[in-house]
Design a protein around this motif. Structure first.
Motif, PDB file in Angstrom:
ATOM      1  N   MET A   1       0.839  -1.208   0.000  1.00 24.99           N
ATOM      2  CA  MET A   1       0.000   0.000   0.000  1.00 24.99           C
ATOM      3  C   MET A   1       0.873   1.257   0.000  1.00 24.99           C
ATOM      4  N   ASP A   2       0.455   2.217  -0.762  1.00 25.89           N
ATOM      5  CA  ASP A   2       1.123   3.512  -0.784  1.00 25.89           C
ATOM      6  C   ASP A   2       1.120   4.112   0.626  1.00 25.89           C
ATOM      7  N   ALA A   3       2.299   4.534   1.074  1.00 26.67           N
ATOM      8  CA  ALA A   3       2.386   5.058   2.446  1.00 26.67           C
ATOM      9  C   ALA A   3       1.428   6.216   2.672  1.00 26.67           C
ATOM     10  N   SER A   4       1.147   6.980   1.585  1.00 29.92           N
ATOM     11  CA  SER A   4       0.338   8.173   1.761  1.00 29.92           C
ATOM     12  C   SER A   4      -1.120   7.861   2.044  1.00 29.92           C
ATOM     13  N   ALA A  96       4.067  11.975  -7.386  1.00 30.96           N
ATOM     14  CA  ALA A  96       4.631  10.641  -7.114  1.00 30.96           C
ATOM     15  C   ALA A  96       5.691  10.730  -6.014  1.00 30.96           C
ATOM     16  N   ALA A  97       6.535  11.765  -6.095  1.00 31.94           N
ATOM     17  CA  ALA A  97       7.605  11.898  -5.092  1.00 31.94           C
ATOM     18  C   ALA A  97       6.995  12.142  -3.707  1.00 31.94           C
ATOM     19  N   CYS A  98       5.970  12.956  -3.643  1.00 32.30           N
ATOM     20  CA  CYS A  98       5.322  13.232  -2.350  1.00 32.30           C
ATOM     21  C   CYS A  98       4.665  11.967  -1.828  1.00 32.30           C
ATOM     22  N   HIS A  99       3.896  11.312  -2.668  1.00 29.09           N
ATOM     23  CA  HIS A  99       3.192  10.107  -2.209  1.00 29.09           C
ATOM     24  C   HIS A  99       4.171   9.027  -1.762  1.00 29.09           C
ATOM     25  N   GLY A 208      -4.458  12.455  -9.215  1.00 35.05           N
ATOM     26  CA  GLY A 208      -3.893  11.944  -7.958  1.00 35.05           C
ATOM     27  C   GLY A 208      -3.792  12.933  -6.822  1.00 35.05           C
ATOM     28  N   VAL A 209      -4.394  14.137  -6.951  1.00 32.99           N
ATOM     29  CA  VAL A 209      -4.257  15.051  -5.811  1.00 32.99           C
ATOM     30  C   VAL A 209      -5.166  14.606  -4.673  1.00 32.99           C
ATOM     31  N   ASP A 210      -4.806  15.012  -3.492  1.00 38.52           N
ATOM     32  CA  ASP A 210      -5.481  14.519  -2.276  1.00 38.52           C
ATOM     33  C   ASP A 210      -6.463  15.532  -1.707  1.00 38.52           C
ATOM     34  N   GLY A 211      -6.569  16.666  -2.328  1.00 38.42           N
ATOM     35  CA  GLY A 211      -7.523  17.632  -1.810  1.00 38.42           C
ATOM     36  C   GLY A 211      -7.283  19.004  -2.385  1.00 38.42           C
ATOM     37  N   PHE A 212      -8.088  19.927  -1.914  1.00 36.19           N
ATOM     38  CA  PHE A 212      -8.040  21.280  -2.455  1.00 36.19           C
ATOM     39  C   PHE A 212      -8.199  22.312  -1.358  1.00 36.19           C
ATOM     40  N   ARG A 213      -7.540  23.422  -1.565  1.00 37.68           N
ATOM     41  CA  ARG A 213      -7.897  24.637  -0.844  1.00 37.68           C
ATOM     42  C   ARG A 213      -8.822  25.396  -1.795  1.00 37.68           C
ATOM     43  N   LEU A 214      -9.977  25.765  -1.309  1.00 36.52           N
ATOM     44  CA  LEU A 214     -10.973  26.402  -2.168  1.00 36.52           C
ATOM     45  C   LEU A 214     -10.947  27.909  -1.914  1.00 36.52           C
TER      46      LEU A 214
END
Ligand code: GLC
Length: 554
Positions: A1-4, A96-99, A208-214
């Protein structure tokens, strides 16, 4: 599993680090930061080694193509990457590097308005018919002013000064802009616009982004009939001469937020944080939901005083109640940096009173109930730049004058100080804004070598927050400290408690230590000042000047 994806509660327990890409790290010597520069500095951010901060997510201020009338907050292509920052391939490399390191990636979505150079607006302004005619908020003039000019449709104001309406000769109509005229407001009430903007959300989630600042999410919908705001009198500045009830916070927003949240929540572990624009903390609390935070900015304006912070914390807790989860932020790209705000002497040097206050502020930010947001550079207590308005890049600062007061946001956007060398380790070219004047002594490399530096403190405090459930997810109770200059509270989960004592004064403070639960003892986990390992606290304790102390119950 991806650590992220291993910790789906990161939206709540985590710490998000805001990168202003233009100013973080420049990999190609053009004087502007870029995505490759961020990738090169991930060691600084992730939690793997002792020399890193250990944050959970990065939020990138806008990276989309933009003509920069508001530095990226005027988007001309919602699904592209500005070439100055890199390519889509670079972005994918960054994700990819962050995840790979367990870091989440949050993008800044600016969906209230686009750039006037966005093809949608270009098409919209080209005529009153055609598929894009109603993609923006156009209105006829109700008549002429005394000077014979077209009168705007209502009294709404631009946050960046003047009327919110701009006359367009081509269409013979006004269009709405809550910010610069180069940032026309999109018409979210048009189903085609709604679909196009939700497709933007889908596109980035698909990448693949994990969220947003709106960005300014509570402005998306305005009164459908474009009614003027009711007037009010007796306050400073035209902005405040009206009650902003028709140009924001409309009831239909709730439905739209539910739809956005539905898209984001379709996969676990994703989140949003909405920027609450100029509204009460009650609105902020009401708009928040699990996985969907709201920035209320309460702490960005509180002066350096324990009483003021105690009151702000009480206000926040009363508005949010125990169930809703707040977002805590001290600095961002719009506000003066808090290390400068709190450094009353205006320039105490490295290790001086300003840095001592920065550590107290850090302790508070990282231990108050809520998700913590750090702004790049605050981990070294980077200070504001001094940029006169006449030389400002910030568009409203350039417009500022007698009738429109504005602070220059360039001050908070200075290049990150990495190393004591020409270019500060930020660039080998000419930086777009001047480097902080103290870059030679205040930088990441120097502070990494110094166990007493602000950076070393952030690293320790972040580690403690990660390790202690009471700190990252516990309930919060105020504590009466017995000294007016101290802020004190307890964080508690079922199995653990933490006591936080923050001395805002530059003199010692005698504090009452609350009783630990049955048979337990408070033991110091972390202090900004020398304390014996696991020192036990009795019924009273003396805090050193500007000491921030975190104790755990054993
Ligand atoms: C938000 C951003 C700010 C920008 C404004 C208009 O407040 O934080 O930087 O100028 O929206 O997009």
């Amino acid at each position: 599993m991806d650590a992220s994806s291993s910790r789906s509660d990161w939206w709540k327990t985590g710490v998000v680090y805001q990168v202003y890409p233009r100013s973080f790290a420049d990999s190609n010597a053009d004087g502007l930061g870029d995505l490759a520069g961020i990738i090169e500095h991930l060691d600084h951010l992730d939690g793997a080694g002792p020399g890193s901060l250990g944050i959970d997510a990065i939020w990138l201020s806008p990276i989309y193509p933009s003509p920069d009338f508001d530095f990226g907050y005027d988007v001309s292509d919602y699904v592209g990457v500005d070439l100055r920052y890199g390519t889509l391939a670079d972005f994918e490399r960054l994700v990819a590097a962050c995840h790979g390191r367990g870091i989440k990636v949050i993008l800044d979505l600016v969906l209230n308005h686009s750039s006037h150079l966005h093809p949608w607006f270009q098409a919209s302004r080209s005529g009153r018919t055609g598929p894009y005619a109603d993609w923006y908020i156009w209105a006829d003039s109700p008549g002429r002013t005394l000077l014979g000019r077209p009168r705007p449709p209502n009294n709404w104001r631009s946050w960046f000064g003047g009327s919110a309406w701009q006359w367009d000769d081509g269409r013979g109509q006004f269009y709405l802009h809550g910010f610069m005229p180069e940032q026309p407001d999109l018409n979210w009430r048009n189903p085609d616009v709604r679909k196009a903007l939700l497709d933007v959300v889908r596109t980035w989630l698909g990448r693949g982004v994990d969220g947003f600042r709106l960005d300014v999410f509570n402005l998306y919908l305005k009164d459908a009939a474009l009614r003027s705001n009711p007037r009010r009198i007796g306050r400073r500045g035209a902005w405040s001469w009206q009650r902003h009830v028709n140009d924001r916070n409309q009831p239909e927003l709730e439905d739209l937020l539910i739809e956005i949240r539905g898209l984001v929540d379709a996969e676990p572990g994703r989140m949003t944080v909405g920027e609450l624009f100029d509204s009460s903390i009650g609105h902020g609390a009401a708009y928040s939901a699990p996985h969907h935070l709201v920035f209320d900015f309460l702490f960005t304006t509180v002066p350096w005083s324990a009483a003021a912070f105690r009151a702000a914390i009480a206000t926040r807790e009363a508005a949010f109640g125990p169930k809703r989860w707040p977002a805590n932020v001290l600095s961002n790209h719009d506000q003066p940096r808090h290390a400068s705000r709190n450094d009353v002497s205006g320039g105490s040097g490295v290790g001086g009173v300003g840095d001592a206050r920065a550590k107290v502020a850090a302790a508070m930010l990282l231990t108050l109930r809520g998700t913590a947001f750090l702004y790049y550079g605050e981990e070294i207590a980077q200070r504001n730049l001094v940029v006169p308005n006449a030389e400002a890049f910030d568009p409203p600062a350039r417009r500022a004058g007698l009738f429109f007061r504005w602070w220059n946001r360039d001050q908070a956007r200075g290049p990150m100080a990495w190393r004591p060398e020409p270019g500060g380790g930020f660039t080998t070219g000419k930086p777009w804004l001047p480097l902080p004047p103290d870059v030679d002594v205040r930088n990441v490399a120097a502070q990494s070598q110094d166990a007493e530096s602000v950076l070393s403190y952030y690293r320790r405090a972040l580690r403690l927050r990660r390790e202690m459930p009471a700190l990252n997810s516990g309930a919060q109770e105020p504590v009466e400290p017995g000294d007016p200059d101290v802020v004190a509270y307890v964080r508690r989960t079922e199995g653990q408690a933490a006591l936080i004592l923050l001395n805002f004064a530059s003199r010692p403070a005698a504090v009452r230590v609350p009783a630990a639960a049955a048979g337990g003892t408070w033991r110091v986990s972390l202090s900004t000042h020398p304390r014996g390992p696991d020192e036990a606290l009795g019924g009273s304790a003396t805090l050193a000047p500007l000491e921030a102390l975190i104790a755990a119950q054993a």
